[in-house]
Structures are given as C-alpha cells and as structure tokens.
Design a protein around this motif. Structure first.
Motif, PDB file in Angstrom:
ATOM      1  N   PRO A 199       0.790  -1.237   0.000  1.00 16.49           N
ATOM      2  CA  PRO A 199       0.000   0.000   0.000  1.00 16.49           C
ATOM      3  C   PRO A 199       0.820   1.283   0.000  1.00 16.49           C
ATOM      4  O   PRO A 199       0.308   2.330  -0.409  1.00 16.49           O
ATOM      5  N   THR A 200       2.068   1.232   0.453  1.00 14.38           N
ATOM      6  CA  THR A 200       2.881   2.447   0.500  1.00 14.38           C
ATOM      7  C   THR A 200       3.797   2.601  -0.708  1.00 14.38           C
ATOM      8  O   THR A 200       4.648   3.492  -0.737  1.00 14.38           O
ATOM      9  N   SER A 201       3.617   1.762  -1.708  1.00 14.66           N
ATOM     10  CA  SER A 201       4.502   1.777  -2.867  1.00 14.66           C
ATOM     11  C   SER A 201       4.401   3.082  -3.654  1.00 14.66           C
ATOM     12  O   SER A 201       3.330   3.683  -3.774  1.00 14.66           O
ATOM     13  N   ARG A 202       5.516   3.481  -4.230  1.00 14.93           N
ATOM     14  CA  ARG A 202       5.535   4.671  -5.076  1.00 14.93           C
ATOM     15  C   ARG A 202       4.934   4.406  -6.446  1.00 14.93           C
ATOM     16  O   ARG A 202       4.823   5.325  -7.268  1.00 14.93           O
ATOM     17  N   PHE A 203       4.529   3.159  -6.715  1.00 15.90           N
ATOM     18  CA  PHE A 203       3.935   2.814  -8.005  1.00 15.90           C
ATOM     19  C   PHE A 203       2.407   2.711  -7.940  1.00 15.90           C
ATOM     20  O   PHE A 203       1.780   2.232  -8.876  1.00 15.90           O
ATOM     21  N   GLY A 204       1.824   3.161  -6.834  1.00 13.40           N
ATOM     22  CA  GLY A 204       0.378   3.114  -6.709  1.00 13.40           C
ATOM     23  C   GLY A 204      -0.316   4.256  -7.433  1.00 13.40           C
ATOM     24  O   GLY A 204       0.295   5.264  -7.809  1.00 13.40           O
ATOM     25  N   PHE A 205      -1.619   4.122  -7.610  1.00 14.97           N
ATOM     26  CA  PHE A 205      -2.406   5.122  -8.335  1.00 14.97           C
ATOM     27  C   PHE A 205      -2.404   6.467  -7.617  1.00 14.97           C
ATOM     28  O   PHE A 205      -2.360   7.526  -8.259  1.00 14.97           O
ATOM     29  N   LEU A 206      -2.418   6.465  -6.285  1.00 10.95           N
ATOM     30  CA  LEU A 206      -2.372   7.725  -5.553  1.00 10.95           C
ATOM     31  C   LEU A 206      -1.058   8.457  -5.779  1.00 10.95           C
ATOM     32  O   LEU A 206      -1.031   9.695  -5.888  1.00 10.95           O
ATOM     33  N   SER A 207       0.055   7.692  -5.860  1.00  5.38           N
ATOM     34  CA  SER A 207       1.349   8.327  -6.141  1.00  5.38           C
ATOM     35  C   SER A 207       1.347   8.951  -7.532  1.00  5.38           C
ATOM     36  O   SER A 207       1.911  10.035  -7.748  1.00  5.38           O
ATOM     37  N   TYR A 208       0.700   8.273  -8.464  1.00  6.52           N
ATOM     38  CA  TYR A 208       0.557   8.811  -9.825  1.00  6.52           C
ATOM     39  C   TYR A 208      -0.207  10.128  -9.806  1.00  6.52           C
ATOM     40  O   TYR A 208       0.214  11.132 -10.420  1.00  6.52           O
ATOM     41  N   LEU A 209      -1.333  10.166  -9.084  1.00  8.40           N
ATOM     42  CA  LEU A 209      -2.128  11.391  -9.015  1.00  8.40           C
ATOM     43  C   LEU A 209      -1.329  12.529  -8.398  1.00  8.40           C
ATOM     44  O   LEU A 209      -1.376  13.677  -8.875  1.00  8.40           O
TER      45      LEU A 209
END
Length: 433
Positions: free
Chosen positions: A68-78
């Motif tokens: 969940p804390t990955s920099r490749f998640g959708f929230l990081s993209y946003l």
C-alpha cells in the motif's frame, strides 16, 4: 548471453507490469527482464472512448493491495501529476479508462528491465534454464511468466470478412470506419458493445441506421453488489481452485454477469439516449435493439453485409443488411507457436491450460523450472482472473513462488463469507460444538 535470470516475462500488459513493479518494490528487478514487441506501453487504445470507465475500483491498481505504501500506486501517480486533490473533489464513481491507461504508462516509464521493440523469436529449454530470444537479445531464465493477453475473437461467419468494414471492438478507434449515414451493426451485448453503441448514438454525424445484436436475453447489468464482489477476493480464488472441474464449470456459468455484464451507469446513459432519439427527436431513427438473437451467418450481397440472425426464444430467423459490422465478441487466449516445443498441458475436459495454485502451467519439463501464465486461469481460478481486480495479488503469488520465499505477505485473505467447510469460522462446526 548474460547470467541466468530468475524470471523472463513475455508481454508487457497490466499483468506483467504489475509483476515488474513488485520486483522493483522488493529490490529484485535485476533478476527479472520483461519483453514486448511494442515500441512503448499501450493498453486498449482501440477502446479509449470518451467517458469509458473501469469496472473495478482504482485502489485495485498494479500494486496497492499488496504494497500500500509503494511509489507505483495510483495515488502516487495522481500526486505526481499534481491532481490528487482535484481527483478527490471530483468524487468519481469510477476511474476513466483513459486516466488508468495514463497511470499504467506512468509506471512503465519508471521501471527498469522493460525491453520494448523486442518481439519474441524463439523459446527453448536447455541446461536447466529457459532460453528466450526476443528482439536482438537472448537471455536465460529459471522461470517464464507469460503475460500475452488475449487476441480479439470474431464469430466464425465474420472472420472471412475482417477488414475495412468489419472489425473487432478492440480496433474500433484505430480504424477509419465509414460510419456517417451508413447502416451499422454492433454484435455483442457486453460492456464493449454497450460503449460503442453509446458512442455511435452521440456522434455528430451518426449512422443512418444502428442495430445492436446480442444473444443474451436482454442487455444485462454487471452484478457488482457487495456479496458478489466477494468473488473477486483471494479467499474466493483459493476456494474456487479447490473445487472439481464440473463444479467450476457450473459456477462460471452462474457467475457470468459478475464479470461480463454492462455497468449500470452505462445502461442508464444508453437508455436515456435511446429514449431521446425514439420519443423526442423528430425524424431521428432510434437504434434497433435486438437482444435474444444469435448471429448465425454472414454473406456479401451488393457490397453490403447480409447478416442472418436467429431468435433464441422462437428459433425464427431473419436477415438484415449492414454496411459496417463491429464485433464486440470477446477474446481468446493465444500462446505463441514457439511455445509448442515446451508441450504445455491442457485440461482434457475443458481444453483450458492446466494451471497450479500459483499459476504455473503443467508442462513436459523439470518441475523446478516453471511457466507461469497470467490471464489464463479463468477455468482454474475463477472469474476474477481476466479482470484487473487481483492483478497485484496474483503477481505477488507468482513472485513468491518463483523466488521460493515470501517476498510479499499474502495472509490478508479475510472474507465475510465462509466459502467451504475448511474456512476458519465454519458455521456447521460451531453449531456442533
């Protein structure tokens, strides 16, 4: 050739992109390489229709359910795109397909080990490892992960006419189709067919006549209610895998609308457009909606298609003419011909590829060298397999098995439903104590 890798991935769609992201997250990217013939990442370009949306939650992205804390998640993209607050304020019911495609490409740009312009030339096995020849490179790897996706499938009667005026839905936006003031037939009653029909109804220069054909009894909605969504969890996949082939087949038929139905929001928009054209627009012919019909034959007559359809309820046949045919008729699993030498086993009862619990195919080779198949486990792992919902969990399952250790913890498989007698809280067991 370089040193032997742990993983060679063939095809870079969302499935293997998820695996590559997990490899990078775990610090294992140097042990994996992924190859694709495309020049860069691309996903469903032919179906990026305005307003088209995903049918699953954005939180089920490439990696978040597992890391969940990955920099490749959708929230990081946003956040990186500078629109996190705007996205939250928009309150979208679902993410647009275009935005999710941009997210996928954003992740691909940040991952090492992705080799583009690398068409698969050959695969072999020698001296305890697979040999992969792709593009100008050759590598050795202990395991293969095939993420080749699915090929568009046309009804047999349409296949001879595939071309300028007869296309699969996957090619819709990549072809210049003569649609304005033409007779257009859309075949297929799932989400893709519905999106194309809605798009055609809203065109500035629409077809002169639009016919929508589906063998389903009606234009049926996606079953995305809360308990139905429990079928898209690791707990249910584990349960489904444990069942007999016969029971799996029964359940796949029963659960079809949980994965293949039309989003209720799309149906709502469609009905409003049909109502407008049929009752409010003077001189504008509404579409001809033909559920409960099967396409049984096609021929060319006077430079037009003559489609023969059969009513499922009455067996009555009728013919209709079309200048353009768009087939939203699904996909089929296809493996490259060079894999035939590895002799991958198919289930004798279903002809489906025979997969183990961790998505490794049965093949005629050492069990210590595995061939994992992404998106090929509908018959073995259930309706969630071709969907985006369990991308991260499946990729983590494959990575853990390939590396022989728990790289990512997969214990979070709790369900509000007790699927079998082996469930942690068996109702029957509790009642007998």
């Amino acid at each position: 050739m370089r040193a032997t890798l742990e993983i060679a991935g063939i095809g870079i769609g969302p499935a293997n992109l998820s695996l590559a992201a997990l490899c990078e997250e775990a610090g294992e990217s140097s042990r994996a390489r992924f190859f694709d013939r495309k020049p860069a990442f691309a996903w469903h370009r032919g179906m990026m229709l305005p307003g088209a949306r995903l049918q699953c939650s954005w939180i089920k992205d490439l990696i978040t359910p597992i890391a969940p804390t990955s920099r490749f998640g959708f929230l990081s993209y946003l956040a990186d795109r500078g629109r996190l607050f705007a996205f939250v304020n928009a309150g979208f019911e679902a993410v647009s397909r275009a935005e999710f495609a941009d997210y996928l490409a954003w992740v691909a740009e940040r991952l090492p080990g992705l080799q583009w312009n690398s068409e698969l030339r050959d695969i072999g096995f020698e001296d305890g490892a697979f040999t992969v020849h792709a593009g100008r490179e050759s590598v050795r790897a202990r395991h293969l992960v095939l993420g080749l996706g699915h090929e568009p499938s046309l009804p047999a009667c349409l296949e001879p006419y595939r071309g300028t005026h007869c296309v699969h839905a996957a090619e819709f936006l990549e072809r210049t189709l003569p649609l304005a003031r033409k007779r257009v037939a859309v075949v297929g009653g799932g989400q893709s067919g519905a999106e194309i029909v809605l798009h055609l109804l809203r065109m500035a220069n629409p077809p002169a006549r639009l016919t929508w054909i589906s063998r389903r009894s009606n234009f049926l909605p996606l079953d995305e209610t809360h308990f139905s969504n429990e079928h898209f969890t690791p707990a249910y996949v584990e349960h489904f895998f444990s069942l007999s082939v016969e029971r799996r087949s029964e359940l796949l038929r029963e659960q079809r609308m949980m994965s293949d139905g039309i989003s209720p929001s799309t149906l709502r928009e469609l009905y409003a457009e049909v109502y407008r054209l049929q009752f409010l627009e003077r001189g504008a012919p509404g579409p001809r909606l033909l559920p409960g019909r099967s396409l049984v034959a096609c021929a060319m007559v006077n430079d037009a298609f003559r489609l023969e359809i059969r009513a499922e309820d009455t067996a009555i046949r009728e013919a209709l003419a079309a200048d353009v045919v768009i087939a939203a008729t699904g996909y089929r699993t296809a493996l490259p011909s060079c894999l035939e030498k590895l002799r991958i086993v198919r289930d004798p009862a279903t002809a489906a590829l025979q997969l183990g619990r961790c998505y490794a195919a049965a093949w005629d080779g050492p069990p210590g060298n595995r061939i994992y198949l992404q998106n090929a486990g509908r018959w073995s792992h259930g309706i969630a397999d071709p969907q985006l919902a369990l991308l991260a969990w499946r990729s983590a399952t494959i990575l853990n098995d390939a590396l022989g250790r728990e790289v990512f913890a997969l214990g979070g498989t709790a369900s509000v439903i007790s699927w079998s007698r082996n469930a942690e809280h068996s109702v029957l067991a509790d009642s007998c104590e």
